[in-house]
Write a protein that holds these residues in place. Structure first.
Motif: not given
Length: 238
Positions: A39-45, A3-4, A50-52, A55-57
C-alpha cells in the motif's frame, strides 16, 4: 519506459493487496505487513513518477512551491513508515523462526494493528515537524534544483534563510527513523540465521531461509540507500 515501470509497479502492488484481502488464508501477520508495504509502495511511487511523467510529456519542468513542499512531505512520511514496516516484518520472521511456540501470543491481529498505528502516527508527526520548519524558510535566490523531485537537500540549498535548525532536526529525525529500525532488523536476522544454521536437515534450512531471503535483500538495499543519502550528506549541504 518510465510509464511502463510505473504501471507495472502499480499493478503489482495492487494485485498483492487484492490477493491478501480476498484470500482468507493470507490474513496472517506476515501478509498484513506485506499488504501495508504494498500500500505504501503504491503511494510512495505515486508521489514521484506521475509528476516526472508529466514533465517528460509536456516539457514543463516547473513545480509550485506549495506543490514541491507537499511532494516532499508525503515522500518523507512514506519513507519513514516503510522503515518501520520493514523492521516489523523482520520481527515477525524472527518470532516465526526463532520462537515458533510463542508466535501466536506475541504476534496477533491486535498487536499488528498497534505496531502499524504507532509507525503511521510517529511518521506523520515527524513529517509534519519538518513541513512546519520548511514553511518558515524564505526562498529569494535561484529557483532551480538539479534533481528529478523535491528532495530535502536540493530544496534547502535554495533557501536564503538560516537552515541550521531544520538541517539539525531533519538529521535527528532521519537518525531515529533509520538507524534503530536497521539495527533491530540486523539483530533479528543474526538470530534468524543462527537458528537456521542449527536446523539439522538441509531441506529445513532451505525452507526457513527462503521465507526471509527476499526481505533481507530489500532491507539491505533500502536502509543502505537511506543511510548513505541522508545520514552521510556532503559537506556543502551543512
Amino acid at each position: 519506459m518510465f510509464l511502463v515501470i510505473y504501471l507495472l509497479t502499480m499493478a503489482g502492488n495492487i494485485l498483492i493487496l487484492a490477493l491478501i484481502v480476498a484470500e482468507q488464508h493470507l490474513h496472517t501477520p506476515m501478509y498484513f505487513f506485506l499488504g501495508n508495504l504494498s500500500c505504501f509502495e503504491t503511494f510512495y511511487t505515486s508521489t514521484i513518477l506521475p509528476r516526472k511523467l508529466a514533465s517528460l510529456l509536456t516539457g514543463d519542468r516547473t513545480i509550485s512551491v506549495g506543490g514541491c513542499i507537499t511532494q516532499l512531505y508525503f515522500f518523507g512520511f512514506l519513507v519513514a513508515v516503510e522503515c518501520f514496516i520493514l523492521s516489523m516484518m523482520s520481527y515477525d520472521r524472527y518470532l516465526a523462526i526463532c520462537k515458533p511456540l510463542h508466535y501466536t501470543g506475541l504476534m496477533n491481529t491486535r498487536i499488528c494493528l498497534q505496531l502499524a498505528a504507532v509507525s503511521w502516527m510517529s511518521s506523520f508527526i515527524s513529517a509534519t515537524i519538518v513541513l512546519y520548519l520548511m514553511s518558515q524558510l524564505h526562498f529569494c535566490g535561484p529557483n532551480e534544483i538539479d534533481h528529478f523531485l523535491c528532495d530535502f537537500t536540493p530544496v534547502i540549498k535554495l533557501s536564503c534563510s538560516d537552515t541550521s535548525l531544520i538541517i539539525l532536526v531533519t538529521f535527528i529525525i532521519t537518525a531515529i527513523f533509520t538507524l534503530p529500525p536497521f539495527l533491530l532488523t540486523l539483530a533479528f536476522y543474526v538470530a534468524i540465521i543462527s537458528t537456521i544454521l542449527s536446523i539439522p536437515s538441509t531441506s529445513g534450512r532451505r525452507k526457513a531461509f527462503s521465507t526471509c531471503s527476499s526481505h533481507l535483500t530489500v532491507v539491505t538495499i533500502y536502509y543502505g540507500t537511506l543511510i548513505i543519502v541522508y545520514m552521510l550528506p556532503d559537506t556543502d549541504s551543512l
